[in-house]
Scaffold this motif. Structure first.
Motif, PDB file in Angstrom:
ATOM      1  N   TYR A   1     -10.636   2.195  13.886  1.00 18.86           N
ATOM      2  CA  TYR A   1     -11.481   1.001  13.837  1.00 18.86           C
ATOM      3  C   TYR A   1     -10.986  -0.047  14.830  1.00 18.86           C
ATOM      4  O   TYR A   1     -11.778  -0.698  15.517  1.00 18.86           O
TER       5      TYR A   1
ATOM      6  N   GLY B   1     -10.795  -5.965   9.593  1.00 16.56           N
ATOM      7  CA  GLY B   1     -12.019  -6.346  10.312  1.00 16.56           C
ATOM      8  C   GLY B   1     -12.876  -5.183  10.778  1.00 16.56           C
ATOM      9  O   GLY B   1     -13.992  -5.390  11.249  1.00 16.56           O
ATOM     10  N   GLY B   2     -12.361  -3.950  10.660  1.00 20.61           N
ATOM     11  CA  GLY B   2     -13.157  -2.779  11.022  1.00 20.61           C
ATOM     12  C   GLY B   2     -13.579  -2.808  12.474  1.00 20.61           C
ATOM     13  O   GLY B   2     -12.805  -3.177  13.358  1.00 20.61           O
TER      14      GLY B   2
ATOM     15  N   VAL C   1     -12.824  -5.484   1.939  1.00 26.93           N
ATOM     16  CA  VAL C   1     -11.457  -4.986   2.119  1.00 26.93           C
ATOM     17  C   VAL C   1     -10.724  -4.882   0.768  1.00 26.93           C
ATOM     18  O   VAL C   1      -9.986  -3.917   0.527  1.00 26.93           O
TER      19      VAL C   1
ATOM     20  N   ASP D   1     -13.940  -8.827   4.703  1.00 27.37           N
ATOM     21  CA  ASP D   1     -15.263  -8.301   4.395  1.00 27.37           C
ATOM     22  C   ASP D   1     -15.107  -6.863   3.887  1.00 27.37           C
ATOM     23  O   ASP D   1     -14.783  -5.962   4.669  1.00 27.37           O
TER      24      ASP D   1
ATOM     25  N   CYS E   1     -10.533  -1.671  -1.112  1.00 28.73           N
ATOM     26  CA  CYS E   1      -9.776  -0.540  -0.541  1.00 28.73           C
ATOM     27  C   CYS E   1      -8.297  -0.674  -0.863  1.00 28.73           C
ATOM     28  O   CYS E   1      -7.498   0.125  -0.379  1.00 28.73           O
TER      29      CYS E   1
ATOM     30  N   VAL F   1      -6.461  -7.649  11.956  1.00 28.14           N
ATOM     31  CA  VAL F   1      -5.320  -6.891  11.411  1.00 28.14           C
ATOM     32  C   VAL F   1      -5.922  -5.788  10.552  1.00 28.14           C
ATOM     33  O   VAL F   1      -6.536  -6.073   9.521  1.00 28.14           O
ATOM     34  N   ASP F   2      -5.787  -4.547  10.986  1.00 27.75           N
ATOM     35  CA  ASP F   2      -6.471  -3.466  10.273  1.00 27.75           C
ATOM     36  C   ASP F   2      -5.562  -2.243  10.135  1.00 27.75           C
ATOM     37  O   ASP F   2      -4.799  -1.913  11.047  1.00 27.75           O
ATOM     38  N   ALA F   3      -5.691  -1.566   9.002  1.00 30.61           N
ATOM     39  CA  ALA F   3      -4.874  -0.383   8.719  1.00 30.61           C
ATOM     40  C   ALA F   3      -5.421   0.872   9.390  1.00 30.61           C
ATOM     41  O   ALA F   3      -4.766   1.919   9.357  1.00 30.61           O
TER      42      ALA F   3
ATOM     43  N   ILE G   1      -6.790   5.686   4.153  1.00 28.96           N
ATOM     44  CA  ILE G   1      -7.548   4.749   4.998  1.00 28.96           C
ATOM     45  C   ILE G   1      -7.737   5.342   6.393  1.00 28.96           C
ATOM     46  O   ILE G   1      -8.838   5.366   6.932  1.00 28.96           O
TER      47      ILE G   1
ATOM     48  N   LEU H   1      -2.455  -9.036  -1.395  1.00 31.96           N
ATOM     49  CA  LEU H   1      -3.451  -9.152  -0.324  1.00 31.96           C
ATOM     50  C   LEU H   1      -4.153 -10.511  -0.350  1.00 31.96           C
ATOM     51  O   LEU H   1      -4.284 -11.185   0.682  1.00 31.96           O
TER      52      LEU H   1
ATOM     53  N   GLY I   1      -1.894  -2.041  10.886  1.00 32.26           N
ATOM     54  CA  GLY I   1      -1.055  -1.810   9.716  1.00 32.26           C
ATOM     55  C   GLY I   1      -1.576  -2.525   8.490  1.00 32.26           C
ATOM     56  O   GLY I   1      -2.655  -3.129   8.499  1.00 32.26           O
ATOM     57  N   ASP I   2      -0.778  -2.436   7.437  1.00 32.26           N
ATOM     58  CA  ASP I   2      -1.106  -3.068   6.168  1.00 32.26           C
ATOM     59  C   ASP I   2      -0.826  -4.572   6.286  1.00 32.26           C
ATOM     60  O   ASP I   2       0.326  -4.973   6.527  1.00 32.26           O
ATOM     61  N   PHE I   3      -1.844  -5.381   6.115  1.00 32.79           N
ATOM     62  CA  PHE I   3      -1.675  -6.828   6.285  1.00 32.79           C
ATOM     63  C   PHE I   3      -0.553  -7.374   5.402  1.00 32.79           C
ATOM     64  O   PHE I   3       0.205  -8.254   5.840  1.00 32.79           O
TER      65      PHE I   3
ATOM     66  N   MET J   1       0.856  -1.186   0.000  1.00 34.11           N
ATOM     67  CA  MET J   1       0.000   0.000   0.000  1.00 34.11           C
ATOM     68  C   MET J   1       0.895   1.240   0.000  1.00 34.11           C
ATOM     69  O   MET J   1       1.855   1.291   0.741  1.00 34.11           O
TER      70      MET J   1
ATOM     71  N   GLU K   1     -20.297   3.717  13.145  1.00 31.17           N
ATOM     72  CA  GLU K   1     -20.526   2.317  12.741  1.00 31.17           C
ATOM     73  C   GLU K   1     -20.778   1.413  13.944  1.00 31.17           C
ATOM     74  O   GLU K   1     -21.611   0.515  13.900  1.00 31.17           O
TER      75      GLU K   1
HETATM   76  C1  LIG Z   1     -14.871  -0.815   4.157  1.00 31.53           C
HETATM   77  S1  LIG Z   1     -13.994  -1.186   5.633  1.00 31.53           S
HETATM   78  C2  LIG Z   1     -14.715  -2.748   6.066  1.00 31.53           C
HETATM   79  C3  LIG Z   1     -14.606  -3.046   7.531  1.00 31.53           C
HETATM   80  C4  LIG Z   1     -15.269  -4.365   7.963  1.00 31.53           C
HETATM   81  N1  LIG Z   1     -14.594  -5.508   7.389  1.00 31.53           N
HETATM   82  C5  LIG Z   1     -16.725  -4.373   7.614  1.00 31.53           C
HETATM   83  O1  LIG Z   1     -17.113  -5.046   6.643  1.00 31.53           O
HETATM   84  O2  LIG Z   1     -17.481  -3.662   8.288  1.00 31.53           O
HETATM   85  C6  LIG Z   1     -12.381  -1.670   5.011  1.00 31.53           C
HETATM   86  C7  LIG Z   1     -11.418  -1.998   6.129  1.00 31.53           C
HETATM   87  O3  LIG Z   1     -10.258  -2.604   5.566  1.00 31.53           O
HETATM   88  C8  LIG Z   1      -9.106  -2.048   6.157  1.00 31.53           C
HETATM   89  N2  LIG Z   1      -7.991  -2.285   5.222  1.00 31.53           N
HETATM   90  C9  LIG Z   1      -7.940  -1.951   3.905  1.00 31.53           C
HETATM   91  N3  LIG Z   1      -6.795  -2.404   3.346  1.00 31.53           N
HETATM   92  C10 LIG Z   1      -6.109  -3.027   4.343  1.00 31.53           C
HETATM   93  C11 LIG Z   1      -4.850  -3.694   4.406  1.00 31.53           C
HETATM   94  N4  LIG Z   1      -4.068  -3.799   3.340  1.00 31.53           N
HETATM   95  N5  LIG Z   1      -4.445  -4.218   5.578  1.00 31.53           N
HETATM   96  C12 LIG Z   1      -5.241  -4.111   6.687  1.00 31.53           C
HETATM   97  N6  LIG Z   1      -6.449  -3.491   6.679  1.00 31.53           N
HETATM   98  C13 LIG Z   1      -6.869  -2.961   5.536  1.00 31.53           C
HETATM   99  C14 LIG Z   1      -9.493  -0.610   6.434  1.00 31.53           C
HETATM  100  O4  LIG Z   1      -8.696  -0.015   7.413  1.00 31.53           O
HETATM  101  C15 LIG Z   1     -10.937  -0.768   6.885  1.00 31.53           C
HETATM  102  O5  LIG Z   1     -11.043  -1.032   8.261  1.00 31.53           O
END
Ligand SMILES: C[S@@+](CC[C@H](N)C(=O)[O-])C[C@H]1O[C@@H](n2cnc3c(N)ncnc32)[C@H](O)[C@@H]1O
Length: 212
Positions: free
Chosen positions: A82, A56-57, A124, A122, A127, A76-78, A9, A134, A104-106, A1, A21
């Motif tokens: 969230y 996972g938001g 993801v 879900d 984004c 694991v979330d960026a 993000i 990924l 961070g970035d997975f 990323m 949310e």
């Molecule tokens: C649209 S939200 C969805 C959140 C949750 N999964 C849901 O469905 O309610 C997208 C999520 O993915 C995370 N995200 C996007 N790219 C990512 C990455 N490369 N590594 C970790 N998290 C990531 C964002 O930070 C955000 O929390």
């Protein structure tokens, strides 16, 4: 990323959005395909199994599978906002000792992330620019189930595809949205040794569940 996308993000999935949310989730619970994903995994039996929820938001999947007896859940979330909201909810629901969080970035953290029985992404993929990294790195972590919800790519989706990015441009957000090809995503997941066991579409989204 790119650092730009990372900042995008953090800006989009900020404290205010996380609070909103979480409030909505507390009132209504999970909805749409997320609810179906949870129900599918529940039917297979989650008791004693581990969950890795990438991006996972605020944690709908984690909260519900933890309550149904998952042995451990990892998010694991960026977005730091969230993750904080997700952790607060785990404390409120009384399962914090089974939960862990990595910010961070997975794709950058993947080597430090443990494999799990169930891996979920879900909403993801849309984004994230580097779909190969990924999907390949996350699919490799799935011991039994791999479930993904991402935008479908029917012809009419090509027509509405620019809308989120026009909105991002107008609001000066560095966040960008990506419509990754279903065939390509599917081929990456199959290359990791998984096969489809469930598939459904709803509105602009598709849920596809794979098994090893
Ligand atoms: C649209 S939200 C969805 C959140 C949750 N999964 C849901 O469905 O309610 C997208 C999520 O993915 C995370 N995200 C996007 N790219 C990512 C990455 N490369 N590594 C970790 N998290 C990531 C964002 O930070 C955000 O929390």
């Amino acid at each position: 990323m790119t650092s730009c996308q990372c900042q995008g993000i953090e800006d989009l999935f900020n404290d205010k959005t996380a609070r909103r949310e979480l409030k909505r989730y507390r009132r209504k619970g999970s909805s749409g395909l997320t609810k179906h994903l949870i129900a599918f995994l529940e039917e297979q039996g989650v008791e004693g199994r581990s969950l890795l929820d990438i991006g996972g938001g605020i944690g709908a999947i984690q909260h519900e599978l933890a309550e149904r007896g998952a042995a451990s859940v990892t998010n694991v979330d960026a977005s730091s906002s969230y993750l904080a909201a997700c952790r607060d909810e785990a404390v409120q629901r009384g399962y914090a000792e089974r939960a862990s969080y990595q910010h961070g970035d997975f794709t950058a953290l993947a080597d430090e992330v443990e494999a799990a029985d169930m891996v979920t992404l879900d909403r993801v993929l849309c984004c994230y620019d580097d779909v190969d990294a990924l999907v390949s790195k996350s699919a490799a972590k799935a011991r039994i189930w791999y479930a993904v919800i991402y935008p479908r790519t029917d012809w009419w989706m090509q027509l509405i595809k620019p809308i989120p990015n026009i909105f991002a441009w107008i609001t000066r957000s560095s966040m960008r949205f990506f419509l990754h090809s279903t065939d390509h995503v599917d081929s990456l997941i199959r290359a990791a040794g998984l096969h489809i066991v469930h598939q459904e579409k709803r509105n602009v989204w598709q849920l596809v569940i794979y098994a090893r």
